[in-house]
Design an enzyme around this catalytic site. Structure first.
Site, PDB file in Angstrom:
ATOM      1  N   TYR A 133     -15.829  23.974 -11.074  1.00 31.20           N
ATOM      2  CA  TYR A 133     -15.896  24.497  -9.713  1.00 31.20           C
ATOM      3  C   TYR A 133     -16.505  25.899  -9.655  1.00 31.20           C
ATOM      4  O   TYR A 133     -16.500  26.535  -8.606  1.00 31.20           O
ATOM      5  CB  TYR A 133     -14.501  24.528  -9.076  1.00 31.20           C
ATOM      6  CG  TYR A 133     -13.945  23.162  -8.722  1.00 31.20           C
ATOM      7  CD1 TYR A 133     -14.578  21.987  -9.125  1.00 31.20           C
ATOM      8  CD2 TYR A 133     -12.787  23.047  -7.982  1.00 31.20           C
ATOM      9  CE1 TYR A 133     -14.061  20.751  -8.816  1.00 31.20           C
ATOM     10  CE2 TYR A 133     -12.256  21.803  -7.655  1.00 31.20           C
ATOM     11  CZ  TYR A 133     -12.892  20.656  -8.076  1.00 31.20           C
ATOM     12  OH  TYR A 133     -12.378  19.427  -7.759  1.00 31.20           O
TER      13      TYR A 133
ATOM     14  N   LYS B  88      -8.728  18.111 -22.272  1.00 35.04           N
ATOM     15  CA  LYS B  88      -9.498  16.983 -22.800  1.00 35.04           C
ATOM     16  C   LYS B  88     -10.344  17.543 -23.952  1.00 35.04           C
ATOM     17  O   LYS B  88     -11.573  17.397 -23.997  1.00 35.04           O
ATOM     18  CB  LYS B  88     -10.368  16.393 -21.671  1.00 35.04           C
ATOM     19  CG  LYS B  88     -10.901  15.030 -21.943  1.00 35.04           C
ATOM     20  CD  LYS B  88      -9.850  13.935 -21.983  1.00 35.04           C
ATOM     21  CE  LYS B  88     -10.467  12.644 -22.472  1.00 35.04           C
ATOM     22  NZ  LYS B  88      -9.489  11.645 -22.904  1.00 35.04           N
TER      23      LYS B  88
ATOM     24  N   ASP C  83      -7.023  20.265  -9.512  1.00 39.44           N
ATOM     25  CA  ASP C  83      -7.256  19.755  -8.168  1.00 39.44           C
ATOM     26  C   ASP C  83      -6.762  18.309  -8.072  1.00 39.44           C
ATOM     27  O   ASP C  83      -6.039  17.928  -7.146  1.00 39.44           O
ATOM     28  CB  ASP C  83      -8.775  19.839  -7.871  1.00 39.44           C
ATOM     29  CG  ASP C  83      -9.085  19.667  -6.395  1.00 39.44           C
ATOM     30  OD1 ASP C  83      -8.139  19.606  -5.595  1.00 39.44           O
ATOM     31  OD2 ASP C  83     -10.275  19.603  -6.043  1.00 39.44           O
TER      32      ASP C  83
ATOM     33  N   ASP D  61       6.811   8.397 -15.295  1.00 37.23           N
ATOM     34  CA  ASP D  61       8.059   9.159 -15.157  1.00 37.23           C
ATOM     35  C   ASP D  61       7.754  10.658 -14.995  1.00 37.23           C
ATOM     36  O   ASP D  61       7.758  11.414 -15.966  1.00 37.23           O
ATOM     37  CB  ASP D  61       8.954   8.941 -16.388  1.00 37.23           C
ATOM     38  CG  ASP D  61      10.224   9.778 -16.279  1.00 37.23           C
ATOM     39  OD1 ASP D  61      10.505  10.299 -15.178  1.00 37.23           O
ATOM     40  OD2 ASP D  61      10.926   9.912 -17.293  1.00 37.23           O
TER      41      ASP D  61
END
Ligand code: NAI
Length: 332
Positions: free
Chosen positions: A122, A169, A226, A211
């Site tokens: 972003y 990641k 986001d 969960d």
């Protein structure tokens, strides 16, 4: 107390008006200083985020903001991104808790999503390489990465939280999330009394669906944050109930997770609770904790009583009826 108020677009003016009513009923005298932003401001001032709006927030330090419409794939740059970058509101904080009276698959969800607000995909660094090929830069810098993780740990400490989970990641984006992960581990060492966990973001999504009660404080980069914020809102009753804050070292802008909801704008059907709770976070931020707690209790009582609720909460009420109920539970 003077606080900047940005009405925003779509349902923005409806829900911010409700929030101002609730704040007044909570007994806090706020002098709301209106500042323009959004599609309406673009039409009037030629800029969806006029300089004077940024100046007003710099002057008064805090703002309550309604959602602003951003054109998809064209037109002006996201106001929210500009606002967060322009005021260095580096941390987005979204508390996600189960509320009474709202049917959800899980009970006792109580987590906080902390999102880095100024970098990542972003950052707005995009360009066309050649026609048909575009490139977006996923900006990660050590100072910003360390700052947001330290913020998450300090938040955990201030709120008696036990576990901070860093979501990443790094197996695929080895350089960018690799650096972020390294920064997270370094900062975690400064807080040995709070448990640090690191998890791939896809794994976190799976576990949140299975969960969500197992999570406490989650911290991550901008885009992941986001998406996870909306996902978590869905776990506790939807976008109409989850509040948020964009915090920097000097300024703070409080706003709901949801957008301008053009599909219901002007129909009086918007749920104001998310913005009302954002206003409560604002009050707590400026030292009015008792009033903030009264508002939170009024939200709980209103949902428990179940009268006047908006359609997103399964009711047949309107923005006005639910606000009436909030005010009634505050002053009653
Ligand atoms: P949205 O959050 O506006 O709406 C998604 C769905 O949730 C719609 O069905 C809407 O009716 C419903 N919804 C949202 N808030 C609600 C509320 N308070 N009460 C009842 N129902 C509610 O997301 P969408 O449609 O993707 O975005 C619309 C516009 O808002 C876009 O221009 C987007 O860029 C902007 N936006 C602005 C944000 C901000 O200013 N912070 C955040 C997210 C989106």
């Amino acid at each position: 107390m003077q606080v900047v108020l940005i009405d925003g677009d779509g349902i923005g003016p409806e829900v911010t008006a409700a929030a101002c009513r609730v704040v007044a009923a909570a007994g806090v005298k706020v002098d709301w200083v209106r500042a323009p932003a959004g599609a309406a401001a673009a039409a009037q001032y030629g800029d969806p985020l006029p300089d004077e709006t940024l100046e007003m927030i710099r002057r008064y330090r805090v703002a309550l903001k309604g959602p602003c419409t951003t054109p998809v794939g064209k037109g002006f740059r996201s106001i929210n991104v500009r606002l967060r970058q322009g005021l260095d509101l580096f941390a987005s904080v979204r508390p996600v808790t189960t509320l009474p009276g709202i049917k959800t698959p899980y009970e006792k969800v109580d987590l906080i999503v902390v999102r880095e607000n100024t970098e990542g995909l972003y950052a707005g660094l995009e360009h066309e390489v050649v026609p048909g090929v575009v490139e977006s830069v996923r900006l990660i810098t050590r100072p910003a990465a360390e700052r947001i993780v330290r913020f998450a740990f300090e938040l955990a400490r201030a709120h008696g939280r036990r576990v901070v989970t860093f979501c990443h990641k790094a197996d695929v984006m080895r350089l960018s999330d690799g650096l972020f992960l390294e920064c997270a581990r370094t900062v975690a060492d400064e807080f040995p009394f709070i448990q640090f966990d690191e998890k791939p973001i896809d794994n976190v999504c799976l576990e949140l669906a299975a969960d969500p009660t197992r999570y406490d404080v989650l911290v991550m980069e901008n885009l992941f944050g986001d998406l996870i914020s909306d996902l978590c809102a869905g776990l506790v009753g939807g976008l109409g109930v989850v509040p948020g804050a964009n915090l920097g070292t000097r300024y703070a802008v409080f706003e709901a997770v949801h957008g301008s909801a053009p599909d219901i704008a002007g129909k009086g059907l918007a749920n104001p609770i998310a913005v009302v709770r954002s206003a409560a976070m604002l009050l707590e931020h400026v030292g009015h904790r008792p009033a903030a707690e009264r508002i939170e209790r009024a939200v709980v009582k209103t949902l428990q009583a179940g009268a006047g609720l908006t359609p997103d909460l399964g009711g047949r009420g309107t923005t006005t009826t639910i606000t009436d109920e909030l005010v009634r539970h505050l002053v009653g």
